[in-house]
Design a protein around this motif. Structure first.
Motif, PDB file in Angstrom:
ATOM      1  N   PRO A   1       0.833  -1.206   0.000  1.00  0.00           N
ATOM      2  CA  PRO A   1       0.000   0.000   0.000  1.00  0.00           C
ATOM      3  C   PRO A   1       0.867   1.256   0.000  1.00  0.00           C
ATOM      4  CG  PRO A   1      -0.113  -1.135   2.128  1.00  0.00           C
ATOM      5  CD  PRO A   1       0.642  -2.030   1.195  1.00  0.00           C
ATOM      6  N   ALA A   2       0.323   2.332  -0.517  1.00  0.00           N
ATOM      7  CA  ALA A   2       1.075   3.588  -0.632  1.00  0.00           C
ATOM      8  C   ALA A   2       1.638   4.015   0.724  1.00  0.00           C
ATOM      9  CB  ALA A   2       0.184   4.671  -1.210  1.00  0.00           C
ATOM     10  N   SER A   3       0.905   3.714   1.782  1.00  0.00           N
ATOM     11  CA  SER A   3       1.339   4.154   3.113  1.00  0.00           C
ATOM     12  C   SER A   3       2.626   3.460   3.547  1.00  0.00           C
ATOM     13  CB  SER A   3       0.236   3.879   4.132  1.00  0.00           C
ATOM     14  OG  SER A   3      -0.049   2.487   4.143  1.00  0.00           O
ATOM     15  N   GLU A   4       2.982   2.379   2.869  1.00  0.00           N
ATOM     16  CA  GLU A   4       4.217   1.675   3.230  1.00  0.00           C
ATOM     17  C   GLU A   4       5.365   1.977   2.272  1.00  0.00           C
ATOM     18  OE1 GLU A   4       3.383  -2.506   3.705  1.00  0.00           O
ATOM     19  OE2 GLU A   4       1.674  -2.066   5.018  1.00  0.00           O
ATOM     20  N   ILE A   5       5.123   2.858   1.305  1.00  0.00           N
ATOM     21  CA  ILE A   5       6.184   3.184   0.345  1.00  0.00           C
ATOM     22  C   ILE A   5       6.743   4.567   0.664  1.00  0.00           C
ATOM     23  CG2 ILE A   5       6.730   3.588  -2.091  1.00  0.00           C
ATOM     24  CD1 ILE A   5       4.463   1.642  -2.788  1.00  0.00           C
ATOM     25  N   GLU A   6       8.044   4.585   0.938  1.00  0.00           N
ATOM     26  CA  GLU A   6       8.688   5.871   1.229  1.00  0.00           C
ATOM     27  C   GLU A   6       9.308   6.457  -0.021  1.00  0.00           C
ATOM     28  OE1 GLU A   6      11.387   5.924   4.558  1.00  0.00           O
ATOM     29  OE2 GLU A   6       9.717   6.776   5.686  1.00  0.00           O
ATOM     30  N   VAL A   7       8.979   7.682  -0.280  1.00  0.00           N
ATOM     31  CA  VAL A   7       9.427   8.334  -1.497  1.00  0.00           C
ATOM     32  C   VAL A   7      10.194   9.601  -1.124  1.00  0.00           C
ATOM     33  CG1 VAL A   7       8.549   9.656  -3.447  1.00  0.00           C
ATOM     34  CG2 VAL A   7       7.561   7.425  -2.928  1.00  0.00           C
ATOM     35  N   VAL A   8      11.361   9.755  -1.715  1.00  0.00           N
ATOM     36  CA  VAL A   8      12.141  10.969  -1.465  1.00  0.00           C
ATOM     37  C   VAL A   8      11.624  12.071  -2.388  1.00  0.00           C
ATOM     38  CG1 VAL A   8      14.425  12.043  -1.607  1.00  0.00           C
ATOM     39  CG2 VAL A   8      14.194   9.712  -0.720  1.00  0.00           C
ATOM     40  N   GLU A   9      11.163  13.134  -1.765  1.00  0.00           N
ATOM     41  CA  GLU A   9      10.676  14.272  -2.530  1.00  0.00           C
ATOM     42  C   GLU A   9      11.854  15.085  -3.060  1.00  0.00           C
ATOM     43  OE1 GLU A   9       8.236  16.160  -3.877  1.00  0.00           O
ATOM     44  OE2 GLU A   9       7.300  14.181  -3.742  1.00  0.00           O
ATOM     45  N   ARG A  10      11.618  15.820  -4.107  1.00  0.00           N
ATOM     46  CA  ARG A  10      12.672  16.717  -4.594  1.00  0.00           C
ATOM     47  C   ARG A  10      13.026  17.708  -3.499  1.00  0.00           C
ATOM     48  NH1 ARG A  10      12.398  17.993 -10.586  1.00  0.00           N
ATOM     49  NH2 ARG A  10      12.883  15.794 -10.417  1.00  0.00           N
ATOM     50  N   ASN A  11      14.281  18.010  -3.417  1.00  0.00           N
ATOM     51  CA  ASN A  11      14.757  18.989  -2.451  1.00  0.00           C
ATOM     52  C   ASN A  11      14.528  20.382  -3.038  1.00  0.00           C
ATOM     53  OD1 ASN A  11      16.116  20.457  -0.537  1.00  0.00           O
ATOM     54  ND2 ASN A  11      18.139  19.570  -0.958  1.00  0.00           N
ATOM     55  N   TRP A  12      13.344  20.934  -2.773  1.00  0.00           N
ATOM     56  CA  TRP A  12      12.985  22.227  -3.362  1.00  0.00           C
ATOM     57  C   TRP A  12      13.616  23.369  -2.579  1.00  0.00           C
ATOM     58  CZ3 TRP A  12      11.021  21.882  -7.989  1.00  0.00           C
ATOM     59  CH2 TRP A  12      10.220  20.781  -8.333  1.00  0.00           C
ATOM     60  N   TYR A  13      14.105  24.337  -3.299  1.00  0.00           N
ATOM     61  CA  TYR A  13      14.675  25.534  -2.679  1.00  0.00           C
ATOM     62  C   TYR A  13      13.554  26.396  -2.114  1.00  0.00           C
ATOM     63  CZ  TYR A  13      17.014  30.083  -2.401  1.00  0.00           C
ATOM     64  OH  TYR A  13      17.515  31.287  -1.980  1.00  0.00           O
ATOM     65  N   THR A  14      13.783  26.950  -0.922  1.00  0.00           N
ATOM     66  CA  THR A  14      12.730  27.766  -0.324  1.00  0.00           C
ATOM     67  C   THR A  14      13.226  29.150   0.100  1.00  0.00           C
ATOM     68  OG1 THR A  14      13.242  26.695   1.770  1.00  0.00           O
ATOM     69  CG2 THR A  14      11.343  25.836   0.559  1.00  0.00           C
ATOM     70  N   GLY A  15      14.499  29.451  -0.137  1.00  0.00           N
ATOM     71  CA  GLY A  15      15.065  30.725   0.326  1.00  0.00           C
ATOM     72  C   GLY A  15      14.665  31.897  -0.561  1.00  0.00           C
ATOM     73  N   PRO A  16      15.309  33.031  -0.308  1.00  0.00           N
ATOM     74  CA  PRO A  16      14.997  34.236  -1.095  1.00  0.00           C
ATOM     75  C   PRO A  16      15.309  34.034  -2.586  1.00  0.00           C
ATOM     76  CG  PRO A  16      16.537  34.726   0.694  1.00  0.00           C
ATOM     77  CD  PRO A  16      16.345  33.254   0.694  1.00  0.00           C
ATOM     78  N   LYS A  17      14.436  34.593  -3.434  1.00  0.00           N
ATOM     79  CA  LYS A  17      14.560  34.348  -4.873  1.00  0.00           C
ATOM     80  C   LYS A  17      15.889  34.800  -5.456  1.00  0.00           C
ATOM     81  CE  LYS A  17      10.116  33.384  -6.481  1.00  0.00           C
ATOM     82  NZ  LYS A  17       8.860  33.677  -7.043  1.00  0.00           N
ATOM     83  N   ASP A  18      16.356  35.973  -5.031  1.00  0.00           N
ATOM     84  CA  ASP A  18      17.561  36.506  -5.673  1.00  0.00           C
ATOM     85  C   ASP A  18      18.827  35.813  -5.196  1.00  0.00           C
ATOM     86  OD1 ASP A  18      17.233  37.472  -3.169  1.00  0.00           O
ATOM     87  OD2 ASP A  18      17.849  39.531  -3.629  1.00  0.00           O
ATOM     88  N   GLN A  19      18.695  34.929  -4.199  1.00  0.00           N
ATOM     89  CA  GLN A  19      19.898  34.264  -3.712  1.00  0.00           C
ATOM     90  C   GLN A  19      20.041  32.819  -4.197  1.00  0.00           C
ATOM     91  OE1 GLN A  19      20.312  34.784   0.574  1.00  0.00           O
ATOM     92  NE2 GLN A  19      19.774  36.950   0.301  1.00  0.00           N
ATOM     93  N   TYR A  20      19.136  32.412  -5.064  1.00  0.00           N
ATOM     94  CA  TYR A  20      19.182  31.003  -5.501  1.00  0.00           C
ATOM     95  C   TYR A  20      20.357  30.725  -6.421  1.00  0.00           C
ATOM     96  CZ  TYR A  20      18.237  26.536  -7.581  1.00  0.00           C
ATOM     97  OH  TYR A  20      18.373  25.245  -8.006  1.00  0.00           O
ATOM     98  N   LYS A  21      21.032  29.636  -6.132  1.00  0.00           N
ATOM     99  CA  LYS A  21      22.069  29.137  -7.034  1.00  0.00           C
ATOM    100  C   LYS A  21      21.725  27.681  -7.354  1.00  0.00           C
ATOM    101  CE  LYS A  21      25.809  31.941  -5.131  1.00  0.00           C
ATOM    102  NZ  LYS A  21      26.892  31.871  -4.147  1.00  0.00           N
ATOM    103  N   PRO A  22      21.751  27.316  -8.632  1.00  0.00           N
ATOM    104  CA  PRO A  22      21.354  25.951  -8.988  1.00  0.00           C
ATOM    105  C   PRO A  22      22.329  24.879  -8.487  1.00  0.00           C
ATOM    106  CG  PRO A  22      21.424  27.380 -10.931  1.00  0.00           C
ATOM    107  CD  PRO A  22      22.022  28.150  -9.810  1.00  0.00           C
ATOM    108  N   PHE A  23      23.541  25.287  -8.116  1.00  0.00           N
ATOM    109  CA  PHE A  23      24.531  24.300  -7.701  1.00  0.00           C
ATOM    110  C   PHE A  23      25.171  24.705  -6.388  1.00  0.00           C
ATOM    111  CE2 PHE A  23      24.220  24.378 -12.310  1.00  0.00           C
ATOM    112  CZ  PHE A  23      23.843  23.066 -12.558  1.00  0.00           C
TER     113      PHE A  23
END
Lengths: 391, 310, 195
Positions: free
Chosen positions: A196-218
């Motif tokens: 069942p879905a409740s027993e499957i662990e899925v790693v979510e994408r590590n989404w950036y949440t900081g300030p927009k102008d400070q984002y670096k893709p790497f």
């Protein structure tokens, strides 16, 4: 930061099934949250694409049959930066075509899953017959220094399980993950239990949440070289990525120094985390005179040979690589220091055995049991090698 | 020029909202036509009123392929020939985006020719801008699929004996639903066409004939950038709606320009959704949401339900 | 462990035979089953086959080596695969479609007019289910309950009932034959004892 969530029940076809490995790959991908598949049909992998195409409209996914494998894998890069978890599947000839842009995915640290249902090669080779001949290609095929992760399932059940694992690794390390299966596993039907879905662990994408102008893709200097968070197009970050050597902003930097930082990161984010990534199964290694090291379908044949050898009183250990790349270096080195011989059966002319030899470094005999492709081993061939190893 | 003057330049430049000024100066040669097309593109985006956050740009490899690196949008510098499949992935994964491919003739129609053909066939909802300078500039002036017959290139040192592609004809035959061509002399018209292309639903293609002064012009003894513009001035003929079978370009011959094709046809994604809705019915769910978005939606739903309960 | 090969010509539902039986065994009979089939040009013309390896434990070697059971529904399949059947093995043949060699006693032969029985039920397409029923009765390799649980999703919904009937017919035919055979064997024993 690794964020684990429960699988979306919509993609989880819960229950027991009688299913082939190719279909199980598609179900595993859907359970892992993959909703974007770009592919090109090629035997013996086509059933995965067909399954995904069939299931797509039920789960809110998108399937596109691209014009070739080059387009397929490149579309995945777009799909991933468009915000989706992405997958494609192929076999030898298609894999050869994909390699340049697998390099682009490595360079841009784009998570994706690529399954190679191996058939005999080179060239068109043996389209309907089994092989494990692309193992070194998986590791070295694209040009330049880079690392990928490669897993080798031994059954349809494991095709399902490792598809989920592959997505989790791809998201954690922002790297293409290859599922190196083969025609036998791809086409054979066995019981596959989807939890069942409740027993499957899925790693979510590590989404950036900081300030927009400070984002670096790497992010190159983090602890254990863990990659930085991602964003997707359309969210106002207005980021840039390139296949050129780049800095953390993703801007091209044509310098030796920049190359050193960039490439070291690509290598070290896998190598430094080898212990966390590598999975294997070991059985009766303690006191073993001979250990059989194998992967994929061959590992099942190997167990048969190991059991036969034990019946004959030979202390035989069994080591199944679930992760082939990164190679379980430490484990093989340790085995080599304790046994008379390591036997390595593969459906190729000797590929992973080269890594085993490298780790053994002369400490024990290493016996390659080759098969030129087309068929799994006769267990007696492996048994004979075990006997040879003990003598 | 001192550092402050440089900083002011970056700030004051009218393109500063649109370009990654920290990446200037660019690599293009004096007299090259690519900059004109980029400026026209910026103008088109500005006039279109589109949200800059909702436009992504993808390039392949080559001189024009560097465009994605200079433009301050979500931008992708992909591998040689593969801009269109990458753009296809972006568009399909995130259909609310405008996705623009900006690349050269060699990149798009030689190594990437197959992708061009199939994106047009699918009427994939992307805009492709091709700067056609008849040559591979970055690698030293080799022949491309658009190099005119008899023209000299480094790999055709005795003159080109191949038949070139006529790109509007190719695009038309493959199913593109918007096709225009200009030369780099026609800055205003390029901008107009790109604006139309951006607003067009479906595969839109804008070709711009532009000079490669360093290689194509020089190798063929055609003079500098100004001479190229003079040639365009004299030999470009505006012919809107002209049958694309009649727009091929002979060496230093007439260049038919204008908007050749504009028609409406369901896009790839229109077809996906319409077809599934038709055969599957109400159960069909449009795809395309990420988990955070789904969670946000579920949260909003729960909140509004809670409000309703109060 | 038991190795089973289903064989016939394309269109007889040979692959489906192994799919249904394999699913029944591995999902509902608490045993392990691994199914393989031929692909490519081999699978198209001529003799087509599908294989099952059935075991109480996990199947390690996925292919059949020396089949203990051969189901042959066409002459070509019989010609090709009969020699590979192990000594003492069970041979199930479609008696109207296969002209057999003289019985040397090397294998145990179980004939059935499966196509004829299916036609009596209304459609020769049900012949493969008649065969599975017969196979279940003769080999005891799979239970009728398990097959019936496995059928949905593997046969079109509108033909589910007819397929169940076909299975029952084949199963009954098999049980009758086994009873007769057992009777005959017993009679032979008695006769032997009397002599």
């Amino acid at each position: 930061m690794v964020r684990k969530v429960k699988a979306d029940p919509k993609g989880v076809l819960e229950g027991p099934h009688f299913m082939d490995g190719d279909h199980a790959l598609a179900e595993g991908a859907l359970a892992a949250g993959c909703r974007f598949f770009a592919g090109y049909p090629i035997t013996p992998s086509t059933e995965t694409a067909e399954r995904f195409a069939e299931r797509c409209p039920e789960v809110g996914g998108l399937f596109i049959q691209m014009e070739d494998e080059i387009a397929s894998v490149t579309a995945l890069i777009g799909g991933a930066w468009g915000g989706q978890k992405v997958m494609t599947v192929t076999s030898g000839p298609g894999m050869s075509l994909m390699l340049e842009n697998i390099g682009l995915a490595c360079m841009t640290e784009t998570p994706m899953v690529i399954a190679n249902v191996q058939r005999g090669g080179p060239s068109t080779g043996l389209p309907t017959l089994t092989a494990q001949q692309d193992m070194m290609q998986a590791r070295w095929g694209s040009h330049g220094d880079y690392r990928v992760i490669a897993l080798a399932p031994d059954s349809p059940q494991e095709c399902f399980d490792l598809a989920i694992e592959a997505f989790n690794l791809a998201e954690t390390y922002r790297v293409p993950v290859l599922i190196m299966t083969d025609e036998t596993v791809g086409h054979m039907h066995e019981k596959v239990v989807i939890p069942p879905a409740s027993e499957i662990e899925v790693v979510e994408r590590n989404w950036y949440t900081g300030p927009k102008d400070q984002y670096k893709p790497f992010k190159f200097g983090a602890e254990n070289y863990m990659p930085g968070p991602m964003v997707k197009i359309g969210d106002g970050y207005r980021f840039h990525i390139t296949g050129l050597v780049h800095d953390e902003r993703g801007y091209p930097q044509a310098s030796v120094e920049a190359g050193k930082i960039n490439i070291t990161h690509l290598i070290e984010k896998i190598d430094s985390n080898r212990d966390k990534i590598v999975r294997f199964e070991a059985d009766q290694l303690d006191g073993a005179e001979v250990v059989v090291v194998s992967y994929g379908i061959t590992s099942r044949i190997a167990i048969k040979a190991v059991m036969d050898a034990r019946k004959e009183g030979i202390k035989t250990g069994n080591f199944r690589m679930i992760t082939c790349w990164p190679f379980p270096e430490k484990q093989i080195r340790e085995i080599a220091s304790k046994v008379k011989a390591i036997v390595v059966p593969e459906i190729n002319y000797g590929q992973m055995v080269l890594e085993v030899e490298r780790m053994a470094a002369g400490k024990c005999k290493v016996i390659s049991v080759n098969s030129t492709g087309g068929a799994v081993h006769d267990p007696n061939e492996i048994l004979a090698a075990i006997k040879e190893g003990r003598s | 020029m001192n550092v402050n003057a440089n900083a002011n330049f970056a700030q004051d430049n009218p393109m500063s909202q649109f370009l990654r000024m920290e990446r200037m100066p660019h690599i293009w040669c004096p007299g090259c036509g690519i900059g004109t097309v980029v400026t026209a593109f910026a103008e088109a985006v500005k006039k279109s009123g589109l949200d800059l956050d909702k436009i992504a740009i993808v390039s392949g490899i080559g001189c024009t392929g560097r465009t994605a690196g200079y433009v301050k949008l979500d931008s992708f510098h992909s591998t040689h020939g593969r801009a269109i499949p990458l753009a296809t992935g972006l568009k399909l994964a995130n259909p609310e985006m405008k996705v623009v491919v900006f690349s050269g003739d060699g990149d798009l129609t030689s190594i990437g020719g197959n992708h061009f053909i199939h994106a047009a066939r699918r009427n994939m909802d992307i805009t492709v801008v091709c700067v056609n300078n008849f040559t591979y500039g970055m690698t030293g002036g080799q022949m491309t699929p658009t190099t005119p017959h008899t023209a000299n290139a480094s790999t055709t040192p005795y003159g080109n004996y191949e038949y070139p592609f006529s790109l509007p004809f190719l695009a038309d035959a493959c199913g593109a639903t918007y096709i225009a061509r200009w030369t780099s002399l026609h800055a205003r018209q390029i901008s107009g066409s790109i604006k139309e292309a951006l607003n067009h639903k479906g595969f839109s293609f804008v070709e711009v004939i532009a000079p490669c002064t360093t290689l194509y012009q020089r190798r063929n003894r055609l003079g500098d950038g100004l001479d190229a513009l003079e040639y365009y001035q004299n030999d470009a003929e505006i012919a809107h709606g002209l049958d694309t079978r009649q727009v091929d370009i002979d060496y230093q011959g007439k260049i038919k320009v204008g908007k050749f094709v504009e028609k409406q046809k369901p896009t790839y994604l229109d077809n996906v959704n319409q077809h599934y809705a038709q055969v599957i019915g109400d159960e069909y769910e449009l795809y395309g949401k990420t988990t955070p978005e789904k969670e946000a939606e579920a949260k909003a739903k729960a909140e509004s339900a809670a409000k309703g309960a109060v | 462990m038991m190795e089973v090969r289903f064989s016939g010509f394309g269109g007889q539902g040979i692959v489906r035979c192994a799919l249904i039986t394999g699913k029944a065994i591995s999902l509902y009979d608490d045993k392990y089953a691994t199914m393989t089939q031929s692909f490519g040009p081999e699978a198209r013309g001529g003799a087509c086959s599908s294989q099952l390896v059935v075991s109480e434990n996990r199947v390690l070697y996925p292919y059949v080596t020396v089949p203990g059971v051969l189901v042959a529904l066409s002459q070509e399949a019989y010609n090709k695969y009969e020699p590979e059947l192990g000594n003492g093995g069970i041979l199930i043949v479609e008696q109207d479609l296969v002209k057999q060699k003289p019985d040397t006693g090397r294998v145990q032969i179980f004939p059935i007019p499966a196509t004829r029985i299916a036609e009596e039920l209304g459609n020769r397409l049900f012949a493969n289910l008649v065969v599975i029923g017969f196979f279940a009765a003769v080999t005891k390799c799979v239970t009728p309950d398990a097959v019936k649980k496995a059928l949905p999703e593997l046969v079109p919904g509108r033909f589910l009932k007819a397929n169940m009937q076909a299975f029952d017919k084949g199963y009954a035919y098999g049980n009758d034959l086994m009873a007769t055979k057992a009777g005959a064997d017993k009679m032979a024993e008695v006769c032997e004892a009397v002599e």
